[in-house]
Enzyme design. Structure first.
Site, PDB file in Angstrom:
ATOM      1  N   SER A   1      11.726  13.403  22.744  1.00  0.00           N
ATOM      2  CA  SER A   1      10.639  14.076  23.470  1.00  0.00           C
ATOM      3  C   SER A   1      11.195  15.134  24.398  1.00  0.00           C
ATOM      4  CB  SER A   1       9.875  13.035  24.299  1.00  0.00           C
ATOM      5  OG  SER A   1       8.951  13.665  25.171  1.00  0.00           O
TER       6      SER A   1
ATOM      7  N   TYR B   1       9.792   5.701  30.331  1.00  0.00           N
ATOM      8  CA  TYR B   1       9.639   6.366  29.029  1.00  0.00           C
ATOM      9  C   TYR B   1      10.657   7.496  28.859  1.00  0.00           C
ATOM     10  CZ  TYR B   1       7.438   9.311  25.407  1.00  0.00           C
ATOM     11  OH  TYR B   1       7.197  10.084  24.295  1.00  0.00           O
TER      12      TYR B   1
HETATM   13  P1  NAD Z   1       0.686   7.509  18.375  1.00  0.00           P
HETATM   14  O1  NAD Z   1       0.061   6.575  19.334  1.00  0.00           O
HETATM   15  O2  NAD Z   1      -0.161   8.063  17.309  1.00  0.00           O
HETATM   16  O3  NAD Z   1       1.947   6.852  17.695  1.00  0.00           O
HETATM   17  C1  NAD Z   1       2.748   5.887  18.306  1.00  0.00           C
HETATM   18  C2  NAD Z   1       2.772   4.686  17.381  1.00  0.00           C
HETATM   19  O4  NAD Z   1       3.751   3.774  17.851  1.00  0.00           O
HETATM   20  C3  NAD Z   1       1.480   3.920  17.325  1.00  0.00           C
HETATM   21  O5  NAD Z   1       0.614   4.413  16.340  1.00  0.00           O
HETATM   22  C4  NAD Z   1       1.951   2.512  16.992  1.00  0.00           C
HETATM   23  O6  NAD Z   1       1.783   2.254  15.622  1.00  0.00           O
HETATM   24  C5  NAD Z   1       3.436   2.541  17.292  1.00  0.00           C
HETATM   25  N1  NAD Z   1       3.779   1.455  18.211  1.00  0.00           N
HETATM   26  C6  NAD Z   1       3.733   1.469  19.558  1.00  0.00           C
HETATM   27  N2  NAD Z   1       4.113   0.264  20.029  1.00  0.00           N
HETATM   28  C7  NAD Z   1       4.398  -0.516  18.946  1.00  0.00           C
HETATM   29  C8  NAD Z   1       4.845  -1.848  18.771  1.00  0.00           C
HETATM   30  N3  NAD Z   1       5.111  -2.641  19.820  1.00  0.00           N
HETATM   31  N4  NAD Z   1       5.001  -2.301  17.510  1.00  0.00           N
HETATM   32  C9  NAD Z   1       4.732  -1.521  16.438  1.00  0.00           C
HETATM   33  N5  NAD Z   1       4.334  -0.235  16.538  1.00  0.00           N
HETATM   34  C10 NAD Z   1       4.175   0.247  17.786  1.00  0.00           C
HETATM   35  O7  NAD Z   1       1.317   8.685  19.245  1.00  0.00           O
HETATM   36  P2  NAD Z   1       2.355   9.854  18.892  1.00  0.00           P
HETATM   37  O8  NAD Z   1       2.259  10.767  20.040  1.00  0.00           O
HETATM   38  O9  NAD Z   1       2.197  10.350  17.533  1.00  0.00           O
HETATM   39  O10 NAD Z   1       3.748   9.112  19.032  1.00  0.00           O
HETATM   40  C11 NAD Z   1       4.757   9.169  18.046  1.00  0.00           C
HETATM   41  C12 NAD Z   1       6.088   9.414  18.720  1.00  0.00           C
HETATM   42  O11 NAD Z   1       6.067  10.706  19.308  1.00  0.00           O
HETATM   43  C13 NAD Z   1       6.428   8.456  19.847  1.00  0.00           C
HETATM   44  O12 NAD Z   1       7.787   8.090  19.760  1.00  0.00           O
HETATM   45  C14 NAD Z   1       6.207   9.286  21.088  1.00  0.00           C
HETATM   46  O13 NAD Z   1       7.002   8.847  22.153  1.00  0.00           O
HETATM   47  C15 NAD Z   1       6.628  10.642  20.579  1.00  0.00           C
HETATM   48  N6  NAD Z   1       6.190  11.783  21.376  1.00  0.00           N
HETATM   49  C16 NAD Z   1       4.854  12.061  21.521  1.00  0.00           C
HETATM   50  C17 NAD Z   1       4.478  13.150  22.271  1.00  0.00           C
HETATM   51  C18 NAD Z   1       3.029  13.512  22.471  1.00  0.00           C
HETATM   52  O14 NAD Z   1       2.722  14.380  23.291  1.00  0.00           O
HETATM   53  N7  NAD Z   1       2.095  12.907  21.780  1.00  0.00           N
HETATM   54  C19 NAD Z   1       5.439  13.956  22.877  1.00  0.00           C
HETATM   55  C20 NAD Z   1       6.780  13.647  22.714  1.00  0.00           C
HETATM   56  C21 NAD Z   1       7.137  12.557  21.953  1.00  0.00           C
END
Ligand code: NAD
Ligand code: MG
Length: 298
Positions: free
Chosen positions: A190, A203
């Site tokens: 991230s 985080y």
């Molecule tokens: P999202 O909520 O769609 O995806 C995160 C997924 O993590 C969830 O769908 C869930 O299935 C899984 N998860 C969380 N806890 C879990 C557990 N205990 N067991 C099994 N699965 C679990 O959100 P996203 O933003 O697409 O996140 C995907 C990745 O992107 C993450 O690593 C997040 O940190 C990273 N990220 C997101 C952003 C943003 O702005 N959305 C920015 C930087 C990084």
């Protein structure tokens, strides 16, 4: 406005009509309840056979960035296994249907990434069900804001590290013996790894760890022909954010402070994962590909 991978478009205007606004969902959030809906590339992503016959495991493949990546991988010809929490079955089934429409084999494998046994089992079931594994995307993640460290309970700190860091370790460790030369591991880090928010101490720390893990492991397994890279998203519209990922009022302005002046959509992330998974990136190792709307990053 046309939104696809081919049309010349002003990136500042692309998706600018999809405005975020304050809202709240219980954790883990659902894509199905995100308002406005996120673009996962369902209607637009066009594959060109770049991952034909590959076998991929994507954690957090039910929604957001993981789901957009799963759709792109399937349309590039890869069989795909997705991991997610049992509470996310609704999102997972919708994505699985879209993947099957691409004509590939799909596995839906719900469970908790905080459980080492589940993580190991996930790899075993993927190898069994898909007949191998050559792309691993460690993308599942937990983000819960907290504005005062003295109230950040030990359980949250532990859960965030278990989900974001330990699961990556457990899954990668179990996967490595199966990965042939040419395989790729992609970890989702991230912008928080470099520009940590005051309300995301736990985080942001996990995301810096993921970058270091990626760069160290990339060197270790390069001689085996396995490439390890990371993608570092900026502010992306996914269920992670309204399910306590940010203070609710911050969602109104989500992404507005990027040079492009808008939040990103999961569909804009998927091509980065396709690039790092495919043979096109054969000389790219230990790299973090920033997809963040222009925020300066190392
Ligand atoms: P999202 O909520 O769609 O995806 C995160 C997924 O993590 C969830 O769908 C869930 O299935 C899984 N998860 C969380 N806890 C879990 C557990 N205990 N067991 C099994 N699965 C679990 O959100 P996203 O933003 O697409 O996140 C995907 C990745 O992107 C993450 O690593 C997040 O940190 C990273 N990220 C997101 C952003 C943003 O702005 N959305 C920015 C930087 C990084
Ligand atoms: Mg989800």
């Amino acid at each position: 406005m046309t939104r696809d991978q081919y049309t010349l478009t002003d990136p500042a205007k692309l998706y600018a009509d999809i405005e975020p606004h304050a809202q709240r969902q219980p954790e883990p959030g659902l894509d199905a309840k995100l308002d406005p809906r996120a673009d996962l590339g369902e209607e637009t992503y066009r594959g060109t056979g770049r991952l034909t016959g590959r076998k991929a495991l994507i954690t957090g493949g039910d929604s957001g960035i993981g789901a957009a990546t799963a759709i792109a991988f399937a349309r590039e010809g890869a069989d795909v296994a997705i991991s997610y929490l049992p509470d996310e079955e609704q999102d997972a089934q919708r994505i699985a249907g879209i993947l099957r429409d691409a004509g590939v084999t799909v596995l839906t494998l719900p469970g908790d990434l905080k459980d080492a046994g589940y993580c190991r089992d996930l790899v075993a079931k993927t190898v069994d069900g898909l007949g191998g594994l050559d792309i691993l995307v460690n993308n599942g993640g937990k983000q819960i804001f907290n504005d005062d460290l003295t109230t950040l309970d030990d359980e949250q700190f532990d859960d965030t590290f278990k989900t974001n860091v330990y699961a990556m370790f457990w899954i990668t460790k179990a996967a490595l013996p199966h990965l042939k030369p040419g395989s790729a591991i992609i970890n989702t880090t991230s912008i928080q790894a470099y520009k940590p928010s005051d309300v995301l101490v736990d985080y942001a720390s996990t995301k810096a760890t993921i970058n270091a893990f990626t760069k160290a492991l990339a060197q270790q397994v390069a001689p085996k022909g396995i490439r390890v890279n990371a993608v570092a998203p900026g502010p992306i519209w996914t269920p992670l954010q309204p399910s306590y990922g940010q203070p609710e009022e911050k969602l109104d302005e989500f992404g507005k402070d990027t040079p492009l002046g808008r939040m990103g959509q999961p569909a804009e992330l998927a091509p980065a994962y396709v690039f790092l998974a495919s043979a096109e990136s054969s000389y790219v190792l230990g790299e973090t590909l920033n997809v963040n709307g222009g925020i300066p990053s190392p």
